[in-house]
Write a protein that holds these residues in place. Structure first.
Motif, mmCIF file in Angstrom:
data_model
loop_
_atom_site.group_PDB
_atom_site.id
_atom_site.type_symbol
_atom_site.label_atom_id
_atom_site.label_comp_id
_atom_site.label_asym_id
_atom_site.label_seq_id
_atom_site.Cartn_x
_atom_site.Cartn_y
_atom_site.Cartn_z
ATOM 1 N N ASN B 372 0.810 -1.219 0.000
ATOM 2 C CA ASN B 372 0.000 0.000 0.000
ATOM 3 C C ASN B 372 0.838 1.262 0.000
ATOM 4 O O ASN B 372 0.492 2.269 -0.606
ATOM 5 N N TRP B 373 1.941 1.183 0.728
ATOM 6 C CA TRP B 373 2.819 2.344 0.788
ATOM 7 C C TRP B 373 3.407 2.627 -0.596
ATOM 8 O O TRP B 373 3.418 3.758 -1.077
ATOM 9 N N PHE B 374 3.848 1.559 -1.269
ATOM 10 C CA PHE B 374 4.403 1.741 -2.619
ATOM 11 C C PHE B 374 3.329 2.242 -3.585
ATOM 12 O O PHE B 374 3.562 3.113 -4.406
ATOM 13 N N PHE B 375 2.141 1.675 -3.452
ATOM 14 C CA PHE B 375 1.057 2.088 -4.330
ATOM 15 C C PHE B 375 0.750 3.576 -4.134
ATOM 16 O O PHE B 375 0.524 4.319 -5.091
ATOM 17 N N GLY B 376 0.831 3.999 -2.860
ATOM 18 C CA GLY B 376 0.627 5.417 -2.555
ATOM 19 C C GLY B 376 1.660 6.282 -3.254
ATOM 20 O O GLY B 376 1.350 7.345 -3.813
ATOM 21 N N LEU B 377 2.932 5.816 -3.249
ATOM 22 C CA LEU B 377 4.001 6.584 -3.914
ATOM 23 C C LEU B 377 3.760 6.663 -5.422
ATOM 24 O O LEU B 377 4.003 7.691 -6.047
ATOM 25 N N ILE B 378 3.275 5.568 -5.999
ATOM 26 C CA ILE B 378 3.008 5.578 -7.440
ATOM 27 C C ILE B 378 1.911 6.602 -7.748
ATOM 28 O O ILE B 378 2.022 7.402 -8.673
ATOM 29 N N GLN B 379 0.857 6.573 -6.941
ATOM 30 C CA GLN B 379 -0.271 7.463 -7.215
ATOM 31 C C GLN B 379 0.071 8.927 -6.977
ATOM 32 O O GLN B 379 -0.359 9.813 -7.710
ATOM 33 N N SER B 380 0.867 9.190 -5.926
ATOM 34 C CA SER B 380 1.168 10.592 -5.620
ATOM 35 C C SER B 380 2.214 11.153 -6.577
ATOM 36 O O SER B 380 2.259 12.354 -6.825
ATOM 37 N N PRO B 413 0.379 8.487 4.426
ATOM 38 C CA PRO B 413 -0.233 9.805 4.287
ATOM 39 C C PRO B 413 -1.756 9.681 4.209
ATOM 40 O O PRO B 413 -2.262 8.612 3.854
ATOM 41 N N PRO B 414 -2.492 10.737 4.531
ATOM 42 C CA PRO B 414 -3.962 10.667 4.561
ATOM 43 C C PRO B 414 -4.570 10.211 3.237
ATOM 44 O O PRO B 414 -5.598 9.553 3.222
ATOM 45 N N GLU B 415 -3.909 10.541 2.117
ATOM 46 C CA GLU B 415 -4.518 10.201 0.833
ATOM 47 C C GLU B 415 -4.118 8.805 0.343
ATOM 48 O O GLU B 415 -4.491 8.396 -0.752
ATOM 49 N N ALA B 416 -3.355 8.058 1.157
ATOM 50 C CA ALA B 416 -2.954 6.709 0.740
ATOM 51 C C ALA B 416 -4.192 5.824 0.591
ATOM 52 O O ALA B 416 -5.081 5.842 1.431
ATOM 53 N N GLU B 417 -4.204 5.066 -0.498
ATOM 54 C CA GLU B 417 -5.376 4.231 -0.725
ATOM 55 C C GLU B 417 -5.283 2.963 0.118
ATOM 56 O O GLU B 417 -4.279 2.274 0.096
ATOM 57 N N ILE B 418 -6.324 2.681 0.852
ATOM 58 C CA ILE B 418 -6.358 1.480 1.695
ATOM 59 C C ILE B 418 -7.149 0.392 0.994
ATOM 60 O O ILE B 418 -6.713 -0.739 0.858
ATOM 61 N N GLY B 420 -8.478 -0.848 -2.350
ATOM 62 C CA GLY B 420 -8.337 -0.636 -3.787
ATOM 63 C C GLY B 420 -9.636 -0.876 -4.535
ATOM 64 O O GLY B 420 -9.926 -0.221 -5.526
ATOM 65 N N CYS B 421 -10.432 -1.838 -4.063
ATOM 66 C CA CYS B 421 -11.682 -2.168 -4.756
ATOM 67 C C CYS B 421 -12.614 -0.965 -4.779
ATOM 68 O O CYS B 421 -13.270 -0.699 -5.777
ATOM 69 N N ASN B 422 -12.708 -0.287 -3.641
ATOM 70 C CA ASN B 422 -13.677 0.787 -3.529
ATOM 71 C C ASN B 422 -13.049 2.173 -3.607
ATOM 72 O O ASN B 422 -13.745 3.174 -3.473
ATOM 73 N N GLY B 423 -11.730 2.208 -3.776
ATOM 74 C CA GLY B 423 -11.054 3.491 -3.875
ATOM 75 C C GLY B 423 -11.186 4.323 -2.611
ATOM 76 O O GLY B 423 -11.461 5.517 -2.665
ATOM 77 N N ILE B 424 -11.002 3.682 -1.453
ATOM 78 C CA ILE B 424 -11.160 4.399 -0.193
ATOM 79 C C ILE B 424 -9.778 4.709 0.374
ATOM 80 O O ILE B 424 -8.949 3.815 0.530
ATOM 81 N N CYS B 425 -9.521 5.979 0.661
ATOM 82 C CA CYS B 425 -8.206 6.338 1.167
ATOM 83 C C CYS B 425 -8.225 6.410 2.686
ATOM 84 O O CYS B 425 -9.260 6.344 3.339
ATOM 85 N N LYS B 426 -7.017 6.548 3.223
ATOM 86 C CA LYS B 426 -6.853 6.460 4.667
ATOM 87 C C LYS B 426 -7.699 7.501 5.397
ATOM 88 O O LYS B 426 -8.357 7.193 6.398
ATOM 89 N N SER B 427 -7.705 8.749 4.887
ATOM 90 C CA SER B 427 -8.396 9.802 5.628
ATOM 91 C C SER B 427 -9.903 9.542 5.695
ATOM 92 O O SER B 427 -10.539 9.809 6.715
ATOM 93 N N THR B 428 -10.473 8.983 4.626
ATOM 94 C CA THR B 428 -11.906 8.667 4.657
ATOM 95 C C THR B 428 -12.213 7.702 5.796
ATOM 96 O O THR B 428 -13.203 7.842 6.512
ATOM 97 N N VAL B 460 -7.449 -2.158 7.659
ATOM 98 C CA VAL B 460 -8.530 -1.380 8.266
ATOM 99 C C VAL B 460 -8.521 -1.590 9.781
ATOM 100 O O VAL B 460 -8.681 -0.644 10.554
ATOM 101 N N GLU B 461 -8.282 -2.830 10.192
ATOM 102 C CA GLU B 461 -8.228 -3.098 11.637
ATOM 103 C C GLU B 461 -7.063 -2.358 12.287
ATOM 104 O O GLU B 461 -7.178 -1.825 13.391
ATOM 105 N N GLN B 462 -5.931 -2.297 11.570
ATOM 106 C CA GLN B 462 -4.796 -1.560 12.113
ATOM 107 C C GLN B 462 -5.119 -0.068 12.213
ATOM 108 O O GLN B 462 -4.725 0.599 13.166
ATOM 109 N N LEU B 463 -5.851 0.442 11.224
ATOM 110 C CA LEU B 463 -6.245 1.851 11.282
ATOM 111 C C LEU B 463 -7.150 2.107 12.488
ATOM 112 O O LEU B 463 -7.043 3.128 13.165
ATOM 113 N N LEU B 464 -8.048 1.165 12.755
ATOM 114 C CA LEU B 464 -8.916 1.292 13.925
ATOM 115 C C LEU B 464 -8.067 1.358 15.185
ATOM 116 O O LEU B 464 -8.285 2.184 16.067
ATOM 117 N N GLN B 465 -7.050 0.490 15.206
ATOM 118 C CA GLN B 465 -6.184 0.429 16.374
ATOM 119 C C GLN B 465 -5.387 1.721 16.526
ATOM 120 O O GLN B 465 -5.269 2.268 17.617
#
Lengths: 109, 810
Positions: B372-380, B413-418, B420-428, B460-465
């Motif tokens: 996910n981190w790498f994917f975030g770098l590609i997108q940004s 980063p907040p805009e990192a995609e978590i 991929g299926c639904n295009g939901i980023c971390k901040s959402t 997502v569970e880690q984000l909750l944590q």
């Protein structure tokens, strides 16, 4: 309707089933914990599993082969596009009666 | 005014669009939904887990009848659309016309079938819908299947069937697997791990003809002359947009139905979404852009300003044990540079493709934790110049933070995609959590993150944590089934502590929601009760699966198999004659020697069971319990009796163990073996309990496995005498009976409680050991008996209730 006497309901195990040989193939006669009786074609439309060997729970039976669950009232498989035929059956004075006219009628047709 | 909206096709894209519509403006449209398949919207991406047996169809239904009814959607399922009349603004279904103000075409795609000779044979299928999946699920051990296509779908199909024991061959025309997503090196590693799952992979293989027999597929012929025999042939070579209806209606169609950024076709009142569309020359097969389209289409329908943008996509393969990720562009090029990390021994491969100090592509195999981190770098598209030295090691090595996965998630980063299926980023997601979504289900409900393919659930569970800190509890173990809210462990504990001694007591005291359980919980509860209260509770055959109720294994044709016990694998001519006579008398079609050193009579009719048992009983043969969650066999070698290497009487010990243990019920089946020396001819080191005889005594090992998993036994203890070896075995099995979850084999249970916990009770604490042995003996005073002898007396219960064929014939 022509009701045929299949014998005492106690011949069927509680939360269990016995089978009938008919011209339409095997029919399973179920008895629930509440002593209700139901009759369904003894053949799961999925892989032909014998429903009479399944676990009876509430008013449902689970096919012993791959756990499809059928509603004993309607013969509808839960969550699947499948139904097995049901037959009229009732208990009177402790004896199980099945409507055989339908079984016979169908075979003649 | 309510507008009439007609939608053709109830797939994932249109389903998502309807969700957006009814959420934003529940009364804006009067919706009619056509679907050629006789069902509503289900999560097609999850067909592979259904195939592999990890999920059921019911679990992947997105919208059920209630949902459609609740939202006022008129469903016309199972009814194909015949034509669209754009002048009259009417959709012509097979059973009648429906006028529309707005029309959405979501006809999806159709699988591409290679025009090989024989493609019309029975048994040649695609991998597209539930019917195909069910067809593949009907395959099992002994079946052979050929899959044409080594892409995402083909490999998921192959792995799913291989997990069911099917002999699968994948035929792929290219030089490596998944060539659109993977480079050659990752493709090679993937091939290796698929081969380790028993799948045969043929690369650069050109299919020539499908051979048949009596109208059914028999084999695939390759152009090099190789014949690959098969019972089923699956073509998973690709899909193409289903445009026939749109084309006949005169809409602009290229490869797909042309749409603009607002998802509008060449007709202003007709829109299209999903796999049937073509947008700026591109077609769509992955779910993420389809969901984006669904959202845009809904917004357009509601008159909102919006535009669909194509994004970089990432892919994950949903095959257990194959961790694979790819994203972006990773073709070689003059201006491109590679950073590659290889650890072939661990099967780890990572490749990053860099252009102008930006990351543009990534392929990872074996370790995708940082994907996910790498994917975030590609997108940004941010510069990676500063961290280039350590880039490949992931976020944990940037800025010196620790390797804790939580900090890696926190660092995104907040805009990192978590998701991929639904295009939901971390901040959402974090905003939803801060807004009160306190667990996974709530996050799914509010954001849809992890609600499709589910691979991001851990993130997502880690984000909750991370977001909630100690307020978030990692979700408790699952309840047994829908009938109750308790886990297996809770139910076991409460049965003991509240002294619940009947099923009725369990249903009432523990708040069961159903009258008498279901096929999932009732067999478990029946076992827990009989294991904890052997004298007070009577085993209930109607709460057992067919095999244990019938004391025989049901076969796929409804006949049964009969396996008499052979103590320690020892038999004699009298027993063999009795078995041979029984096989003759009851026309047993197959007689097989089993892996547990005994003889299996396969194909016995249900009504013959009591009679064949009575005959076998006369020769002294009893049930081998080959059908039970209980003691199966004790496999032995010949030990000191005959073998020049034998150190102890392994056969004798095996017989003694079997005589002590037989008839006992356990959470799952239990298999033992005793080998007379470390050469281990009885293969004791992969059994639930395996004893190896040595000069100085007995090495007692436990928690081995040789089934779904293969695992060597762990040493419980070394003991000098046979009596102690038996005591340890009995105490171990009783501890397992008292504590394990139903359907956990000993190795799974030991992995949960830890071997040290077991040793403390079975080996070190002599008082507890004695208690366990006494408790086992008490239970065996009820259960150490031959069920066949008892059931043979009730032969009429195995017969039909009545024969109505005579009446029916009148």
């Amino acid at each position: 309707m022509s009701w045929i006497d299949l014998g005492p309901v106690t011949d069927i195990p509680v939360r269990g089933a016995r089978t009938l040989k008919t011209a339409l193939g095997c029919v399973a006669v179920f008895r629930t914990a509440e002593d209700e009786v139901f009759a369904l074609t003894d053949r799961c439309p999925h892989k032909g599993g014998p429903l009479s060997e399944g676990i009876v729970h509430g008013q449902s039976v689970t096919c012993p082969l791959h756990n499809w669950v059928f509603d004993l009232n309607t013969g509808v498989a839960k969550g699947e596009d499948a139904t097995v035929e049901t037959f009229a059956v009732r208990v009177e004075a402790g004896r199980v009666l099945i409507d055989a006219s339908r079984l016979a009628g169908r075979s003649a047709a | 005014m309510t507008e009439k909206l007609v939608i053709i096709g109830a797939g994932m894209a249109s389903g998502r669009m309807i969700e957006h519509l009814v959420e934003a403006a529940p009364d804006a449209f009067d919706i009619t939904l056509f679907n050629a398949e006789p069902r509503g919207n289900y999560n097609r991406i999850m067909l592979s887990p259904v195939l592999a047996g990890d999920k059921t169809y019911r679990e992947i239904v997105t919208h059920d009848e209630d949902w459609y009814a609740q939202h006022g959607v008129t469903c016309r399922f199972g009814e194909p659309v015949v034509a669209i009349d754009r002048d009259m603004k009417v959709v012509e279904g097979a059973h009648g016309h429906v006028p529309y103000d707005k029309l959405v075409v979501a006809t999806g795609s159709i699988p591409f079938m290679i025009p090989l000779p024989g493609r019309d044979l029975e048994g040649v299928i695609a991998y597209r819908d539930l019917e195909d999946t069910q067809r593949m699920m009907s395959m099992g051990a002994g079946n052979r299947v050929v899959v044409i296509g080594g892409g995402l779908l083909g490999l998921e199909a192959a792995a799913g069937m291989a997990a069911r024991g099917v002999d699968v061959t994948v035929v792929h025309i290219m030089g490596h697997l998944m060539e659109r997503q993977l480079d050659e090196a990752a493709g090679y590693l993937l091939k290796k791990s698929l081969e380790a799952k028993g799948i045969t992979v043929k690369l650069q293989a050109n299919s020539k003809e499908i051979l048949g027999q009596d109208g059914h597929v028999r084999a695939l012929l390759l152009d090099d002359g190789t014949e690959l025999p098969c019972d089923l042939l699956v073509m998973a070579v690709g899909i193409r947009p289903n445009v026939a209806l749109a084309q006949e209606a005169g809409l602009a169609v290229g490869k797909g139905i042309h749409v603009d950024d607002q998802m509008i076709t060449s007709d202003a009142d007709v829109m299209a979404v999903g796999e049937c569309v073509e947008h700026q020359g591109a077609l769509f097969g992955l779910v993420a852009p389809l969901y984006d389209q669904a959202k845009v289409a809904a917004q357009t329908l509601l008159g909102q300003e919006t535009a669909f943008r194509q994004k970089t996509l990432s892919t994950k393969l949903k095959v257990t044990g194959c961790d694979l990720f790819s994203a972006g562009d990773f073709a070689d090029g003059e201006t491109r540079e590679d950073i590659v990390f290889r650890d072939p021994a661990r099967g780890v491969y990572k490749r990053l493709v860099i252009e102008d100090d930006r990351l543009i592509g990534a392929v990872m195999y074996g370790d995708t934790a940082d994907s996910n981190w790498f994917f975030g770098l590609i997108q940004s598209g941010e510069s990676i110049d500063e961290m280039r030295d350590t880039l490949i090691f992931g976020p944990a090595f940037q800025g010196g933070s620790s390797v804790d996965p939580l900090s890696a998630v926190a660092a995104l980063p907040p805009e990192a995609e978590i998701c991929g299926c639904n295009g939901i980023c971390k901040s959402t997601i974090t905003e939803a959590i801060e807004g009160g979504a306190g667990d996974l289900a709530a996050v799914r409900a509010t954001t849809k993150a992890s609600a499709s393919c589910g691979t991001c659930t851990g993130l997502v569970e880690q984000l909750l944590q991370v977001t909630l800190g100690d307020a978030f509890r990692v979700p408790a173990a699952q309840p047994i089934c829908g009938c109750c809210d308790l886990t297996h462990e809770d139910v076991r504990r409460l049965i003991k502590s509240q002294a619940l001694k009947s099923q009725e007591a369990v249903w009432q005291e523990l708040g069961w929601k159903t009258r008498n359980g279901c096929h999932v919980c009732r067999p478990a509860v029946n076992f827990y009760l009989l294991a904890d209260w052997p004298l007070e509770y009577q085993d209930d055959p109607q709460s057992r699966f067919v095999n244990e109720r019938k004391h025989a294994n049901i076969q796929k044709d409804g006949t049964f198999s009969v396996v008499p016990r052979m103590w320690g694998g020892i038999t004699n001519p009298t027993e063999l004659r009795a078995i041979a006579d029984a096989a003759d008398k009851y026309n047993v079609p197959t007689v097989k020697v089993t892996g547990g050193q005994r003889i299996d009579l396969l194909g016995v009719k249900g009504e013959d069971l009591p009679y064949i048992w009575a005959d076998l009983n006369k020769a002294g043969l009893v049930s081998g319990h080959a059908y039970s969650k209980g003691l199966r066999t004790v496999k032995t070698c010949v030990g000191t009796d005959h073998c020049r290497f034998g150190t102890q009487d392994s056969t004798g010990l095996g017989i003694k163990l079997e005589q002590v243990l037989w008839g006992s019920w356990t959470p799952h089946k239990v298999k033992l073996a005793v080998s007379g020396c470390p050469r281990n001819c009885a293969e004791a080191t992969c059994k639930d309990v395996g004893i190896i005889c040595v000069d100085s005594g007995y090495q007692v090992g436990v928690a081995g496995a040789a089934g779904m998993d293969v695992k060597q036994t762990e040493r419980l203890a070394d003991v000098p005498t046979e009596e102690e070896a038996i005591d340890l075995t009995v105490a171990f099995i009783q501890l397992y009976r008292e504590n394990a979850k139903y359907l956990d084999r000993p190795y799974k249970w030991v992995a949960k409680v830890g071997l040290d916990w077991v040793k403390a009770r079975v080996v070190d604490d002599l008082e507890e050991r004695a208690r366990l042995i006494a408790a086992f003996e008490l239970s065996q005073s009820i259960y150490r008996k031959d069920p066949w002898a008892e059931h043979a007396k009730e032969a009429d219960r195995y017969q039909t209730l009545a024969d109505l064929t005579l009446e029916a014939a009148e």
